[in-house]
Design a protein around this motif. Sequence first.
Motif, PDB file in Angstrom:
ATOM      1  N   THR A 168       0.818  -1.209   0.000  1.00 62.14           N
ATOM      2  CA  THR A 168       0.000   0.000   0.000  1.00 62.14           C
ATOM      3  C   THR A 168       0.852   1.258   0.000  1.00 62.14           C
ATOM      4  N   MET A 169       1.982   1.226   0.691  1.00 62.14           N
ATOM      5  CA  MET A 169       2.806   2.413   0.846  1.00 62.14           C
ATOM      6  C   MET A 169       3.856   2.601  -0.255  1.00 62.14           C
ATOM      7  N   LYS A 187       4.228   6.701  -3.756  1.00 61.52           N
ATOM      8  CA  LYS A 187       4.283   7.969  -3.031  1.00 61.52           C
ATOM      9  C   LYS A 187       3.570   9.059  -3.820  1.00 61.52           C
ATOM     10  N   PRO A 222      -2.248   6.048  -4.675  1.00 60.11           N
ATOM     11  CA  PRO A 222      -1.943   6.093  -3.240  1.00 60.11           C
ATOM     12  C   PRO A 222      -3.193   6.209  -2.361  1.00 60.11           C
ATOM     13  N   SER A 240      -4.691   3.238   0.186  1.00 60.95           N
ATOM     14  CA  SER A 240      -4.854   3.525   1.612  1.00 60.95           C
ATOM     15  C   SER A 240      -6.260   3.211   2.081  1.00 60.95           C
ATOM     16  N   LYS A 278      -1.123  12.529   1.681  1.00 56.55           N
ATOM     17  CA  LYS A 278       0.026  12.171   2.525  1.00 56.55           C
ATOM     18  C   LYS A 278      -0.411  11.928   3.965  1.00 56.55           C
ATOM     19  N   GLN A 299      -1.964   8.551   4.256  1.00 57.20           N
ATOM     20  CA  GLN A 299      -0.973   7.475   4.284  1.00 57.20           C
ATOM     21  C   GLN A 299      -0.358   7.323   5.673  1.00 57.20           C
ATOM     22  N   ARG A 300      -0.072   8.450   6.333  1.00 61.17           N
ATOM     23  CA  ARG A 300       0.480   8.379   7.693  1.00 61.17           C
ATOM     24  C   ARG A 300      -0.525   7.748   8.651  1.00 61.17           C
TER      25      ARG A 300
END
Length: 355
Positions: free
Chosen positions: A216-217, A220, A250, A254, A340, A343-344
Amino acid sequence: MGDPVWTQLLARIGSADQVEELRSLRDQVHEQMEALLPTRPVEQFNDYLNEMHDAVISRAVALAETQMARMGMGSPPVPYAYLLFGSGGRKEQTLSSDQDSGVVYEDPVSDSAKVKQYFKQLTDIIVGNLQTSGYPPCEGNVLSNNSEWCLSLSEWRAKLGHWFEEPAWESVRYLLIVADGRGVYGNQDLVDAFKDCFFTDMLNHPIIVRRMLENTMRHKVLLGVFGHLLKERYGADAGSLDIKYGAYIPMVNSIRLMSIHKGIRETATLERIKRLVQTGVLPEADARQYEQAFRIFLRLRLMTTERMENGFYANNGKISSSKLTKEMADELKSSLRIGKRLQRLVMKKTMGRLM
């Protein structure tokens, strides 16, 4: 779209007697929708566009059944369902789309080899019909006439079990593909049973969950450390923005991983976000931001360059940065920052489960 002309085109797709007629009708719809893209709300446009793809694909399958009968092969020997994966499974196809597909059929009570041969012949015709209609085969061979993706329910159960037990990169990739699967034609009960096989074992394999996180990660977002858009530097696409893999994928990845963890069976990204709110995973305020960012990614992805290659509609998911107004570029940057942050969040939640 929502008018008599659109309704008539869909009806003609559903009653087409020849594959060549399907292609002609798809070309008409393609031209009409390409012209309407700048003026329509993106969700509405996306829904109608994917309704068109579903109609063409379903009719291509039905025509293949008819051809099998004319060849003296009879009707399908057992109930079956035709599956879509990838953007088709998520109901997020662009004007161009390849074939990411599979078949699940009921376990035969006898002569399983004969049943398997029937579906091999049927899916060969289906793949050919869809090629004629402008859909190229999946480059990764996730294709209904590939024997690895055309299986009885019990065979699918065994294959999924093997993938869950084997934490190799390919196994994880295939499981994530299956997570996006939905039925577009045939027996819905078989689709539900197929998805049962997936979700029953999902959380019993923490190693697979970790591998899914890694997958998944790996894509970017195309936002640099100083907040600038990362453009393609070399080749024919120099100066363009990779909307598919730098913005859209991305966020898809996620939201999909969070949904898998909660046993959410919806496949469309916006539907998954709504279910994540309902299950208490996402606060409504955060979800609204993710939805808005995703809508921007959807629109930009629909704006990426369309072209014809060897008779197939094609799209590399990239858009020339010159096509973006300053307002659009600012919206994209803001949405990428939200991506972003998502994602974190996924990293934090997933690692928390694995500790």
